[in-house]
Design an enzyme around this catalytic site. Sequence first.
Site, short mmCIF file in Angstrom:
data_model
loop_
_atom_site.label_atom_id
_atom_site.label_comp_id
_atom_site.label_asym_id
_atom_site.label_seq_id
_atom_site.Cartn_x
_atom_site.Cartn_y
_atom_site.Cartn_z
N GLY A 115 -9.90 -2.38 -2.69
CA GLY A 115 -10.65 -2.73 -1.49
C GLY A 115 -9.89 -3.76 -0.67
CE1 TYR A 167 -14.53 10.36 -2.58
CE2 TYR A 167 -12.97 11.76 -1.43
CZ TYR A 167 -13.93 11.60 -2.40
OH TYR A 167 -14.32 12.66 -3.17
CD GLU A 186 -14.12 2.28 -2.26
OE1 GLU A 186 -14.70 1.84 -1.23
OE2 GLU A 186 -13.51 3.37 -2.27
NE ARG A 245 -7.29 -2.45 2.12
CZ ARG A 245 -6.72 -3.35 1.32
NH1 ARG A 245 -6.71 -3.18 -0.01
NH2 ARG A 245 -6.17 -4.45 1.83
CG HIS A 264 -1.88 -1.17 1.23
ND1 HIS A 264 -2.78 -1.39 2.26
CD2 HIS A 264 -2.04 -2.23 0.38
CE1 HIS A 264 -3.45 -2.51 2.03
NE2 HIS A 264 -3.02 -3.04 0.89
#
Length: 353
Positions: free
Chosen positions: A229, A245, A235, A210, A148
């Site tokens: 997700g 968000y 998304e 995320r 991430h």
Amino acid sequence: MKKLSLFLVLSIIAGCSEKQPLDEPVKETVSNPTIIATNLTIPWMITKTDGTFLIPERVGRLSEIEEATGKVTPQQLNLQKEIVHQGEGGFLGFTLALDYENSNQAFLYHTYLENGGILNRVILVERNDSTWEEKSVLLEGIPGGRIHNGGRIKIGPDQKLYVTAGDAGVPENSQNKTSLAGKILRMNLDGSIPNDNPFPNSYVYSYGHRNPQGLAWDEKGTLYSTEHGQSAHDEINLIEPGKNYGWPVIEGDETEAGMITPIYHTGEETWAPSGIDYANGKLYIATLRGTKVRSYDVESGRIDTILDISSRMRDVYIEDSTLYTITNNTDGRGNPKEDDDKLLSIPLSAIRK
């Protein structure tokens, strides 16, 4: 409390509107794109100027590719801090300055180590022949990790630099507006904070993300982003300044006061969407786990499969009448094919309107 599924809601209102999403592949999905270049290693983003591509590779390389011949010329990077390729980190975003033809400058996003921690930084580099030299630091200390890291950087129609930053595996940072993690960031091209950013003296443009990896604007200047997700529920978001968000409080159809739900999510299907671009009313989306390039009609919500070659797809770039994309089968999660990874092109005329 969860809302009804997107499909069910739209089915209910179908009698009142002709606009409803149809997850229906095009009749003739493209399966034989033109191969421009081969044997790339985890290419991450497509940039192009005057018939030449500049492709960052996550392992820490930058490759120049001639469109006409497919010739690949490795570039030299002289940076003040070493690019660290760990997990999903490494050499990620790369985009040319608006005046590149005169300045030979570009913006670069990469992962680095400092005091034993993994971080990300945005820098300005300048080209001299085949060597790119770091000229200045725009922003350092963006939280990083083995997962991430976000990493997409693009210059918007407002001539500001936008940067996606993932939550670096620490979800609660996405709701912390003093952290740069789990955000879309916005800065002036010299690295300073724009006076009209939504939070005073902050790079944060939107939060509660995320792992956003796609940025694109339509002809009206509307910003869209794609986001991974936690378990499916990937998304597509319409991004507005200062908005929350939802991650990790909500995802998919879930709602919470003061939080924005996506304009589309994938339900129980996993796409792992990455780079996106926009043309003629549609977003074109490279999907990793989804192994396809898809389109999303922003007016009707229709999803179509554009390219299906059973490869992880990392980025999409559209110029004039051509869509360019890159595979990502060498990223450790795919099954590399002969000559992977590849830079590919598709004429938009081959895609059903």
